[in-house]
Motif scaffolding. Structure first.
Motif, mmCIF file in Angstrom:
data_model
loop_
_atom_site.group_PDB
_atom_site.id
_atom_site.type_symbol
_atom_site.label_atom_id
_atom_site.label_comp_id
_atom_site.label_asym_id
_atom_site.label_seq_id
_atom_site.Cartn_x
_atom_site.Cartn_y
_atom_site.Cartn_z
ATOM 1 N N SER A 62 0.832 -1.197 0.000
ATOM 2 C CA SER A 62 0.000 0.000 0.000
ATOM 3 C C SER A 62 0.868 1.249 0.000
ATOM 4 N N PRO A 63 0.305 2.418 -0.368
ATOM 5 C CA PRO A 63 1.087 3.662 -0.373
ATOM 6 C C PRO A 63 1.727 3.920 0.987
ATOM 7 N N ASN A 87 -3.896 9.796 5.990
ATOM 8 C CA ASN A 87 -5.004 10.044 5.063
ATOM 9 C C ASN A 87 -5.714 11.373 5.328
ATOM 10 N N GLN A 499 -6.560 8.650 -4.736
ATOM 11 C CA GLN A 499 -6.361 8.427 -3.306
ATOM 12 C C GLN A 499 -7.338 9.263 -2.480
#
Length: 598
Positions: A62-63, A87, A499
């Motif tokens: 994942s990022p 996030n 995203q």
């Protein structure tokens, strides 16, 4: 004796001040870390339930940023561990372990019992002994809200054959820290710098610690000479003969006023050199003045322990923050710089592009003819002709809120062509266009990416960049042949626009927004429709036309007042004049390029 005594007193005084500051920070952060220790213990309890090694193919990780990326000592594989992701509302820390197969371009996730707890900004070093080992030290854990921090001082060893995690408990370890650097120097792990942060205080380090892979013991070095100031996130690279290490750049903060921190980007370089035999070794610091084309000052660059066979270290990307009293704007970089340790020179990593087979053959004939004519002049001028100075271009991306992100890139300058070259280029125009298109693929500007060199290739994974208050965290991967320097290969892509980003006020304002919309009823919908209509009218309105043959700079000067006025209307009266002007100029550039493309 007098001068020496004064220097020794200054050193001792600085050590006492640092010790007092560390004690102060440690005392204030103790309660915070006790709270986080309970959370870390929960993660460890979950991991303790794992009883066997489980390996499974998987999509790319994942990022993330601030993970460790290491080259397997025996296989064509890369090892990625940990990292962080934000996030907009919550911070995630990882302790997952991935293996990347270079030949197959595939990922495998490996779960091993009793791994290190989640962390980021740690350091990992691979050694060949014992069937291959990955040594990991320190790092940082943060609370989900990103307000509290825990800094590890633990040392771990991942045995690669067979796969097994082992915590190494040895006395005399460095204090808890993150952002430090660690490299292998013969049979020793050298740790330099880093920082420790609590809610109220922080401290940066410039101490050097050594862990012996023979005796499994820690020791603190006391080098002579003047070394680097305290810092984190620097470049630390062993010299080709492993007699010392190079320290370049880094970042530190200083509290200039009450509750006001001032960041410093370092661009100095030092050599830590070892002399004498193992039982009587002595270490000394000396400042290094490198030549060549040096990188612009930046922090958050990738590189660290990447050293090629020719004694080259490298850095990629990074960010230079422009701080003022109210705002913090960053200029992100997507360029590559290489440092030749033997020659003590920097140079930009310019892509050469892919030359077509037809042009290669034609150039081969030309070189053969020159050789037959005794082409000593060509040999003497080849280096300067093939390596022109790069041109720096500036790209500006305008966010929805009007914030401008500036990205600087170094573009190689085309050499001056002779008439014969022009004739050949006319014949091979299509080939040139194909080569130029291939060389244009490159990683976007970013900071805190993971970089590693394996088999003469640089691999770059993830990282982040910002536009306004929004952070984009990446999970793409690229590779570059450092011998050919022809093009970046895209191993996996990612569209940052997909995203999800959660604003801090999203959940808090949802109820209020719902109530306001219900009270307004259809009126709010009508207002939104009228706003959309007015926006579309503005977009359809006629902007100042681009005159025939007019250059971009001339168009921007001629129409600046119009575009600044339009930017002010979009951004509102509270926006700063400087930012409004930047946005106006960027809007003019976008319109100009659209018209030229049309």
């Amino acid at each position: 004796m007098g001068k020496k005594g004064k220097k020794e007193k200054k050193v001792k005084g600085a050590e006492k001040t640092a010790a007092k500051m560390e004690k102060k920070v440690s005392k204030r952060s103790k309660r915070e870390e006790e709270d986080l220790e309970a959370l870390i213990a929960e993660f460890q309890q979950l991991d303790a339930k794992k009883t066997q090694v489980v390996e499974a193919t998987c999509p790319p990780p994942s990022p993330r940023l601030n993970a460790s990326y290491s080259a397997h000592p025996e296989k064509d594989e890369l090892i990625l561990f940990g990292g962080e992701f934000f996030n907009g509302k919550k911070t995630y820390l990882y302790n997952d372990l991935f293996f990347y197969n270079i030949k197959k371009n595939t990922w495998a996730k490996v779960d091993i019992p009793n791994p290190p707890p989640p962390r980021c900004a740690h350091q990992a070093v691979v050694v060949a002994q014992g069937g291959g080992q990955l040594w990991l030290f320190g790092g940082e854990f943060a609370s989900p809200d990103g307000e509290q921090f825990y800094h590890y001082k633990d040392l771990w060893c991942l045995h690669l054959n067979p796969l097994k995690w082992e915590q190494i408990k040895a006395p005399g370890a460095p204090s808890g820290r993150s952002g430090h650097r660690m490299v292998l120097c013969k049979k020793q792990l050298l740790v330099f710098g880093g920082f420790h942060e609590s809610t109220r205080d922080y401290i940066y380090y410039n101490d050097v610690h050594c862990f012996s892979l023979d005796s499994f013991s820690w020791s603190r070095l006391a080098p002579s000479g003047s070394g680097p100031s305290p810092r984190s996130a620097c470049l630390m690279s062993p010299t080709p003969d492993h007699s010392g290490v190079i320290i370049y750049g880094g970042y530190s903060k200083l509290r200039a006023k009450k509750d006001v921190d001032k960041g410093t980007i370092h661009s100095d370089m030092f050599l830590l050199k070892r002399e004498g035999k193992d039982d009587q070794e002595k270490w000394s610091w000396s400042r290094v003045s490198a030549g060549g084309v040096k990188p612009p000052p930046r922090s958050g660059f990738s590189g660290g322990v990447c050293v090629g066979a020719g004694g080259r270290a490298l850095i990629f990307g990074g960010v230079c923050d422009d701080e003022d009293e109210e705002t913090l704007e960053g200029e992100f970089y997507g360029d590559l710089y290489l440092y030749d340790i033997t020659k003590n020179r920097w140079h930009p990593g310019q892509l050469k592009g892919i030359r077509s087979e037809k042009k290669k053959r034609r150039r081969g004939k030309k070189e053969a003819a020159a050789a037959a004519a005794g082409g000593e002049e060509e040999d003497g001028s080849d280096e300067s002709a093939s390596a022109p100075e790069p041109t720096e271009i500036i790209k500006e991306i305008v966010a929805e809120d009007g914030t401008v992100m500036t990205i600087r890139e170094a573009i190689p300058v085309a050499r001056t062509q002779s008439p014969s070259d022009e004739e050949e280029d006319d014949d091979d125009e299509d080939d040139d266009e194909e080569g130029a298109a291939a060389s244009m693929v490159e990683p976007c500007a970013r900071s805190n990416a993971m970089a590693v060199v394996k088999g003469g290739r640089l691999f770059l994974y993830g990282g982040m960049f910002e536009v306004g208050d929004r952070q984009f965290t990446l999970s793409d991967q690229y590779s570059l042949d450092l011998g050919k320097m022809d093009k970046w290969d895209v191993l996996q892509e990612m569209d940052p626009k997909t995203q999800e980003w959660l604003e801090e006020s999203d959940e808090d304002d949802d109820d209020d927004d719902d109530g306001e919309e219900e009270a307004k009823g259809g009126e709010s919908e009508e207002e939104e429709e009228s706003e959309e209509e007015s926006e579309s009218e503005e977009e359809d309105g006629e902007h100042p036309a681009v005159e025939s043959g007019e250059a971009l700079e001339a168009y921007q000067r001629r129409t600046e007042a119009y575009w600044v006025k339009l930017a002010r209307a979009n951004m509102g009266p509270e926006a700063k004049d400087k930012k409004v002007q930047k946005v106006g100029i960027a809007m003019a550039k976008v319109f100009y390029e659209e018209q030229q493309g049309a």
